[in-house]
Design a protein around this motif. Sequence first.
Motif, PDB file in Angstrom:
ATOM      1  N   PRO A  26       0.806  -1.226   0.000  1.00  0.00           N
ATOM      2  CA  PRO A  26       0.000   0.000   0.000  1.00  0.00           C
ATOM      3  C   PRO A  26       0.835   1.269   0.000  1.00  0.00           C
ATOM      4  O   PRO A  26       0.454   2.267  -0.606  1.00  0.00           O
ATOM      5  CB  PRO A  26      -0.845  -0.122   1.273  1.00  0.00           C
ATOM      6  CG  PRO A  26      -0.166  -1.128   2.120  1.00  0.00           C
ATOM      7  CD  PRO A  26       0.514  -2.069   1.172  1.00  0.00           C
ATOM      8  N   THR A  27       1.998   1.215   0.661  1.00  0.00           N
ATOM      9  CA  THR A  27       2.851   2.402   0.714  1.00  0.00           C
ATOM     10  C   THR A  27       3.462   2.707  -0.642  1.00  0.00           C
ATOM     11  O   THR A  27       3.408   3.846  -1.125  1.00  0.00           O
ATOM     12  CB  THR A  27       3.960   2.220   1.759  1.00  0.00           C
ATOM     13  OG1 THR A  27       3.378   2.000   3.038  1.00  0.00           O
ATOM     14  CG2 THR A  27       4.843   3.449   1.829  1.00  0.00           C
ATOM     15  N   LEU A  28       4.058   1.707  -1.279  1.00  0.00           N
ATOM     16  CA  LEU A  28       4.700   1.938  -2.571  1.00  0.00           C
ATOM     17  C   LEU A  28       3.681   2.371  -3.622  1.00  0.00           C
ATOM     18  O   LEU A  28       3.944   3.280  -4.425  1.00  0.00           O
ATOM     19  CB  LEU A  28       5.437   0.682  -3.037  1.00  0.00           C
ATOM     20  CG  LEU A  28       6.582   0.179  -2.158  1.00  0.00           C
ATOM     21  CD1 LEU A  28       7.327  -0.946  -2.878  1.00  0.00           C
ATOM     22  CD2 LEU A  28       7.537   1.283  -1.768  1.00  0.00           C
ATOM     23  N   GLU A  29       2.521   1.753  -3.606  1.00  0.00           N
ATOM     24  CA  GLU A  29       1.490   2.109  -4.579  1.00  0.00           C
ATOM     25  C   GLU A  29       1.021   3.551  -4.378  1.00  0.00           C
ATOM     26  O   GLU A  29       0.893   4.322  -5.339  1.00  0.00           O
ATOM     27  CB  GLU A  29       0.320   1.150  -4.456  1.00  0.00           C
ATOM     28  CG  GLU A  29      -0.785   1.395  -5.468  1.00  0.00           C
ATOM     29  CD  GLU A  29      -1.918   0.378  -5.368  1.00  0.00           C
ATOM     30  OE1 GLU A  29      -2.913   0.546  -6.103  1.00  0.00           O
ATOM     31  OE2 GLU A  29      -1.806  -0.564  -4.558  1.00  0.00           O
ATOM     32  N   ALA A  30       0.797   3.922  -3.099  1.00  0.00           N
ATOM     33  CA  ALA A  30       0.320   5.275  -2.820  1.00  0.00           C
ATOM     34  C   ALA A  30       1.375   6.326  -3.148  1.00  0.00           C
ATOM     35  O   ALA A  30       1.068   7.396  -3.671  1.00  0.00           O
ATOM     36  CB  ALA A  30      -0.101   5.386  -1.357  1.00  0.00           C
ATOM     37  N   GLY A  73       3.346  10.529  -7.474  1.00  0.00           N
ATOM     38  CA  GLY A  73       4.451  11.001  -8.280  1.00  0.00           C
ATOM     39  C   GLY A  73       5.816  10.859  -7.656  1.00  0.00           C
ATOM     40  O   GLY A  73       6.811  11.343  -8.222  1.00  0.00           O
ATOM     41  N   VAL A  74       5.897  10.200  -6.487  1.00  0.00           N
ATOM     42  CA  VAL A  74       7.199   9.970  -5.863  1.00  0.00           C
ATOM     43  C   VAL A  74       7.892   8.836  -6.607  1.00  0.00           C
ATOM     44  O   VAL A  74       7.299   7.778  -6.834  1.00  0.00           O
ATOM     45  CB  VAL A  74       7.046   9.609  -4.376  1.00  0.00           C
ATOM     46  CG1 VAL A  74       8.412   9.347  -3.744  1.00  0.00           C
ATOM     47  CG2 VAL A  74       6.323  10.731  -3.627  1.00  0.00           C
ATOM     48  N   LYS A  75       9.128   9.054  -6.986  1.00  0.00           N
ATOM     49  CA  LYS A  75       9.893   7.999  -7.648  1.00  0.00           C
ATOM     50  C   LYS A  75      10.567   7.140  -6.591  1.00  0.00           C
ATOM     51  O   LYS A  75      11.015   7.644  -5.560  1.00  0.00           O
ATOM     52  CB  LYS A  75      10.915   8.616  -8.612  1.00  0.00           C
ATOM     53  CG  LYS A  75      10.279   9.370  -9.767  1.00  0.00           C
ATOM     54  CD  LYS A  75      11.328   9.900 -10.708  1.00  0.00           C
ATOM     55  CE  LYS A  75      10.691  10.540 -11.941  1.00  0.00           C
ATOM     56  NZ  LYS A  75       9.856  11.712 -11.587  1.00  0.00           N
ATOM     57  N   LEU A  76      10.662   5.846  -6.867  1.00  0.00           N
ATOM     58  CA  LEU A  76      11.081   4.874  -5.858  1.00  0.00           C
ATOM     59  C   LEU A  76      12.322   4.108  -6.306  1.00  0.00           C
ATOM     60  O   LEU A  76      12.457   3.738  -7.471  1.00  0.00           O
ATOM     61  CB  LEU A  76       9.945   3.890  -5.575  1.00  0.00           C
ATOM     62  CG  LEU A  76       8.600   4.534  -5.190  1.00  0.00           C
ATOM     63  CD1 LEU A  76       7.526   3.477  -5.069  1.00  0.00           C
ATOM     64  CD2 LEU A  76       8.729   5.328  -3.890  1.00  0.00           C
ATOM     65  N   ARG A  86       5.878   1.987  10.834  1.00  0.00           N
ATOM     66  CA  ARG A  86       5.331   1.361   9.633  1.00  0.00           C
ATOM     67  C   ARG A  86       5.642   2.270   8.454  1.00  0.00           C
ATOM     68  O   ARG A  86       5.693   3.496   8.596  1.00  0.00           O
ATOM     69  CB  ARG A  86       3.810   1.162   9.754  1.00  0.00           C
ATOM     70  CG  ARG A  86       3.414   0.148  10.814  1.00  0.00           C
ATOM     71  CD  ARG A  86       1.905  -0.016  10.895  1.00  0.00           C
ATOM     72  NE  ARG A  86       1.314  -0.473   9.653  1.00  0.00           N
ATOM     73  CZ  ARG A  86       1.344  -1.731   9.220  1.00  0.00           C
ATOM     74  NH1 ARG A  86       1.946  -2.659   9.923  1.00  0.00           N
ATOM     75  NH2 ARG A  86       0.763  -2.062   8.082  1.00  0.00           N
ATOM     76  N   LEU A  87       5.830   1.668   7.297  1.00  0.00           N
ATOM     77  CA  LEU A  87       6.132   2.478   6.120  1.00  0.00           C
ATOM     78  C   LEU A  87       4.971   3.387   5.747  1.00  0.00           C
ATOM     79  O   LEU A  87       5.176   4.439   5.124  1.00  0.00           O
ATOM     80  CB  LEU A  87       6.496   1.574   4.943  1.00  0.00           C
ATOM     81  CG  LEU A  87       7.823   0.821   5.052  1.00  0.00           C
ATOM     82  CD1 LEU A  87       8.070   0.009   3.781  1.00  0.00           C
ATOM     83  CD2 LEU A  87       8.988   1.760   5.315  1.00  0.00           C
ATOM     84  N   THR A  88       3.749   3.015   6.124  1.00  0.00           N
ATOM     85  CA  THR A  88       2.600   3.862   5.813  1.00  0.00           C
ATOM     86  C   THR A  88       2.703   5.231   6.481  1.00  0.00           C
ATOM     87  O   THR A  88       2.017   6.170   6.064  1.00  0.00           O
ATOM     88  CB  THR A  88       1.291   3.178   6.233  1.00  0.00           C
ATOM     89  OG1 THR A  88       1.411   2.683   7.570  1.00  0.00           O
ATOM     90  CG2 THR A  88       0.955   2.018   5.312  1.00  0.00           C
ATOM     91  N   ILE A 110      -5.373   6.704   1.956  1.00  0.00           N
ATOM     92  CA  ILE A 110      -5.925   5.353   2.087  1.00  0.00           C
ATOM     93  C   ILE A 110      -4.796   4.386   2.387  1.00  0.00           C
ATOM     94  O   ILE A 110      -3.748   4.398   1.739  1.00  0.00           O
ATOM     95  CB  ILE A 110      -6.636   4.921   0.784  1.00  0.00           C
ATOM     96  CG1 ILE A 110      -7.868   5.802   0.538  1.00  0.00           C
ATOM     97  CG2 ILE A 110      -7.051   3.446   0.845  1.00  0.00           C
ATOM     98  CD1 ILE A 110      -8.575   5.533  -0.767  1.00  0.00           C
ATOM     99  N   GLY A 111      -4.988   3.561   3.409  1.00  0.00           N
ATOM    100  CA  GLY A 111      -3.968   2.597   3.803  1.00  0.00           C
ATOM    101  C   GLY A 111      -2.964   3.154   4.782  1.00  0.00           C
ATOM    102  O   GLY A 111      -2.076   2.449   5.229  1.00  0.00           O
ATOM    103  N   HIS A 112      -3.111   4.436   5.154  1.00  0.00           N
ATOM    104  CA  HIS A 112      -2.122   5.052   6.056  1.00  0.00           C
ATOM    105  C   HIS A 112      -2.037   4.315   7.369  1.00  0.00           C
ATOM    106  O   HIS A 112      -0.973   4.165   7.948  1.00  0.00           O
ATOM    107  CB  HIS A 112      -2.500   6.519   6.293  1.00  0.00           C
ATOM    108  CG  HIS A 112      -1.562   7.243   7.211  1.00  0.00           C
ATOM    109  ND1 HIS A 112      -0.233   7.442   6.907  1.00  0.00           N
ATOM    110  CD2 HIS A 112      -1.757   7.799   8.437  1.00  0.00           C
ATOM    111  CE1 HIS A 112       0.355   8.113   7.888  1.00  0.00           C
ATOM    112  NE2 HIS A 112      -0.552   8.333   8.821  1.00  0.00           N
TER     113      HIS A 112
END
Length: 231
Positions: free
Chosen positions: A111-115, A120-123, A217-219, A227-229
Amino acid sequence: MNQELPSWIAFDAVGTLITPTPSVAEIYWQIGRRFGSRYSLADVQKRFARAFSQPSTDDELQTDEDREFAYWQRVMREVLDDIHSSIDCYRDLYDAFAEPQCWRVYDDVAPTLEALADRGVKLAVASNFDHRLLTLCEQIPALQPISVRVVSSIIGWKKPSSQFYRELANACGVAPADILMVGDTWETDVVPAREAGFQAKLIDRNASSPIPDHLRRLTELLPEGTIGHHS
């Protein structure tokens, strides 16, 4: 994390995004038994911890695929020194950790990576693993949003080397200050990243770290209300 999101976030891999399942020691024990090892699981746990905890010298911060292969061979021979077919055993161990089924993705990762990607954050992933991590990134769906993969055996330097972090900034194509490094190890993921000019955060899901302002948590990287925070 209420501040504006950085343009890039780089994540350590093992212990931050993924974790071996079962434990590394248990995988060593299971495969070792197939090759005649008589050590108990408790024995293997102790022997692996001893072999893995040997400190690296400055020279060992330089690396490549051959050095990593030799390093893990040495660890295996120290842990499972009672087997005869050591090369075959090592090959099975080496191959096992390239398989997605040997790894569990932490439940806050997808959920974190998707959000973050949606915003627009590059990973990036920034890891002291070897080329096997590239296979895992391709085959594990939760890691698909990661666009840049900086792996020590490929770039030639391990964390906490400053050269590792220079290569990470180069791979992302931005100044270090525009990158947030997130990892589970203070000495390799946070301190040297900050010294290199990065933003950096410690992730400690067990809430056992005395370090202030760490992530549980990464969230928590996401803006409030995402959502998913709190998932």
